[in-house]
Design a protein around this motif. Sequence first.
Motif, mmCIF file in Angstrom:
data_model
loop_
_atom_site.group_PDB
_atom_site.id
_atom_site.type_symbol
_atom_site.label_atom_id
_atom_site.label_comp_id
_atom_site.label_asym_id
_atom_site.label_seq_id
_atom_site.Cartn_x
_atom_site.Cartn_y
_atom_site.Cartn_z
ATOM 1 N N ARG A 31 -5.653 21.875 -42.676
ATOM 2 C CA ARG A 31 -5.309 20.742 -41.810
ATOM 3 C C ARG A 31 -4.462 21.191 -40.622
ATOM 4 O O ARG A 31 -4.690 20.788 -39.484
ATOM 5 C CB ARG A 31 -4.555 19.681 -42.630
ATOM 6 N N VAL A 32 -3.482 22.089 -40.936
ATOM 7 C CA VAL A 32 -2.620 22.593 -39.854
ATOM 8 C C VAL A 32 -3.490 23.324 -38.816
ATOM 9 O O VAL A 32 -3.340 23.116 -37.602
ATOM 10 C CB VAL A 32 -1.523 23.536 -40.420
ATOM 11 N N ALA A 33 -4.439 24.142 -39.333
ATOM 12 C CA ALA A 33 -5.312 24.899 -38.416
ATOM 13 C C ALA A 33 -6.132 23.929 -37.567
ATOM 14 O O ALA A 33 -6.308 24.128 -36.361
ATOM 15 C CB ALA A 33 -6.233 25.813 -39.209
ATOM 16 N N GLU A 34 -6.613 22.823 -38.242
ATOM 17 C CA GLU A 34 -7.413 21.839 -37.492
ATOM 18 C C GLU A 34 -6.576 21.165 -36.404
ATOM 19 O O GLU A 34 -7.017 20.963 -35.279
ATOM 20 C CB GLU A 34 -7.974 20.783 -38.444
ATOM 21 N N ILE A 35 -5.310 20.806 -36.803
ATOM 22 C CA ILE A 35 -4.436 20.144 -35.817
ATOM 23 C C ILE A 35 -4.187 21.082 -34.637
ATOM 24 O O ILE A 35 -4.251 20.689 -33.468
ATOM 25 C CB ILE A 35 -3.097 19.713 -36.479
ATOM 26 N N ARG A 39 -5.131 20.541 -30.875
ATOM 27 C CA ARG A 39 -4.124 20.570 -29.822
ATOM 28 C C ARG A 39 -4.561 21.519 -28.694
ATOM 29 O O ARG A 39 -4.464 21.192 -27.516
ATOM 30 C CB ARG A 39 -2.784 21.040 -30.402
ATOM 31 N N GLN A 40 -5.116 22.683 -29.108
ATOM 32 C CA GLN A 40 -5.568 23.656 -28.107
ATOM 33 C C GLN A 40 -6.725 23.099 -27.285
ATOM 34 O O GLN A 40 -6.800 23.278 -26.073
ATOM 35 C CB GLN A 40 -6.003 24.950 -28.784
ATOM 36 N N ARG A 41 -7.625 22.336 -28.014
ATOM 37 C CA ARG A 41 -8.759 21.730 -27.298
ATOM 38 C C ARG A 41 -8.260 20.739 -26.253
ATOM 39 O O ARG A 41 -8.701 20.728 -25.115
ATOM 40 C CB ARG A 41 -9.707 21.032 -28.292
ATOM 41 N N GLN A 42 -7.259 19.926 -26.723
ATOM 42 C CA GLN A 42 -6.709 18.921 -25.798
ATOM 43 C C GLN A 42 -6.066 19.592 -24.592
ATOM 44 O O GLN A 42 -6.240 19.166 -23.447
ATOM 45 C CB GLN A 42 -5.656 18.080 -26.515
ATOM 46 N N GLN A 43 -5.309 20.684 -24.908
ATOM 47 C CA GLN A 43 -4.626 21.399 -23.829
ATOM 48 C C GLN A 43 -5.659 21.957 -22.837
ATOM 49 O O GLN A 43 -5.504 21.813 -21.634
ATOM 50 C CB GLN A 43 -3.842 22.552 -24.445
ATOM 51 N N GLN A 44 -6.757 22.536 -23.391
ATOM 52 C CA GLN A 44 -7.789 23.113 -22.548
ATOM 53 C C GLN A 44 -8.442 22.027 -21.695
ATOM 54 O O GLN A 44 -8.683 22.200 -20.496
ATOM 55 C CB GLN A 44 -8.846 23.820 -23.431
ATOM 56 N N THR A 45 -8.706 20.856 -22.375
ATOM 57 C CA THR A 45 -9.327 19.744 -21.643
ATOM 58 C C THR A 45 -8.431 19.316 -20.497
ATOM 59 O O THR A 45 -8.887 19.061 -19.375
ATOM 60 C CB THR A 45 -9.557 18.541 -22.589
ATOM 61 N N SER A 46 -7.111 19.264 -20.796
ATOM 62 C CA SER A 46 -6.195 18.833 -19.747
ATOM 63 C C SER A 46 -6.137 19.869 -18.623
ATOM 64 O O SER A 46 -6.116 19.502 -17.430
ATOM 65 C CB SER A 46 -4.830 18.580 -20.377
ATOM 66 N N ILE A 47 -6.154 21.181 -18.987
ATOM 67 C CA ILE A 47 -6.163 22.230 -17.941
ATOM 68 C C ILE A 47 -7.434 22.114 -17.109
ATOM 69 O O ILE A 47 -7.401 22.137 -15.879
ATOM 70 C CB ILE A 47 -6.060 23.640 -18.580
#
Length: 388
Positions: A31-35, A39-47
């Motif tokens: 679950r931690v890995a998924e979160i 989070r990384q996906r969201q960060q990438q999307t925002s970048i």
Amino acid sequence: MWPVLFIIALAALAGLHFWWRAKFRAQQEQRVAEIEASRQRQQQTSIDAQAQQKILFDSMLEGLLLLDRNRKIHLANRAFKNLFNLKPELRGKTVVEALRLHELDELLLRVEAEKQVLDYEIRLPELNERWLRVNAAVINNSAGEREGTILVFHDLTRLKQLERQREEFVANVSHELRTPLSLIKGYVETLLDGAHANPEVAGRFLKIIERNAGRLDLLIQDLLTISALESGAMKLNRQAVNLRALAERVFNDLQSKAENKGMKLVCDLPELTANGDPHRLDQVLANLVDNAIKYGRANGTVAVSGKTVDAGLIEISVRDDGPGIPPEALERVFERFYRVDKARSRDQGGTGLGLSIVKHIVQAHGGEVRAESEPGRGATFFFTLPAV
Ligand code: ADP
């Protein structure tokens, strides 16, 4: 028997406990890995979104400035920086720090008071006389509080320059038309008032009327030519043009004018063939030779020469040994209606449009035109043409 069973049950329970713990830990780690991945996906999307936004803002022709609620710069696109010749990072600076333009401070105060200001014009004499039109609006959050301000800058400089040129052109044309027209009107009125009764006076007045009607005709022809050249309506009928034959035709037409001033016309042209419109090239050379005769020295010489310069280009020159052109006027003589000596030009029947027509025709052929002069020792006009 019971103690053995009890120990087995205890061992089974302990095994189950460790199995559950291991499984729970594995699930938790997953679950931690998924979160973290999310989070990384969201960060990438925002970048990515920010990069796309920057590309979008930087591709705008209008300057865009976003200020935060403290009037500090949050975003300034490329067009905005170009407009004000700004290079460094502007984020976090106030408008005053970045630009030092009090006109913008005034605008910001107005926007905050009025929420929106449209078509606000700013003239910036310190930036090469730039004209800007600004649309600005306050950005509110859902609670209706001011979050920031957005300003969009349109560069009106070119438009204003064209507007000014058009106004100057209309004023010049009216002035040029009025001069011969008022002379014609004046002499016609004098004739009607009785001067026609005296044949000698009437003849003189009619000659003046004829000359000024001719000037009007010339001016209108030149204006029509300029307008056709500038609108691109004039098509070039390109073909191989023998330049020596062209110069001889032009000399033939202007021979008697040159003789009246005791001037010699010399053709120093080698065998050269240009790719151009013979009628238009005739107009170019005739204008330059005519000017050389008009403004050259009485009993002087006008010479036409030419050579092949690099890259299949021919350069023709028309030289006279008259008073020449002052250095500050060398570029301006190609402007519409520009004359070094207004009275002299009018005296010679000039419209002030000849060199402007020459420049347009040469440029339409893909060539360039320039003038050189040593005041007191003559002027030389050069123009280039593509060789066949
Ligand atoms: P214009 O009808 O007045 O001759 P042009 O556009 O042909 O108009 O020329 C613009 C001005 O450039 C002239 O009025 C004159 O002052 C100057 N000029 C042009 N050719 C020469 C020359 N060969 N020598 C000196 N001055 C010249």
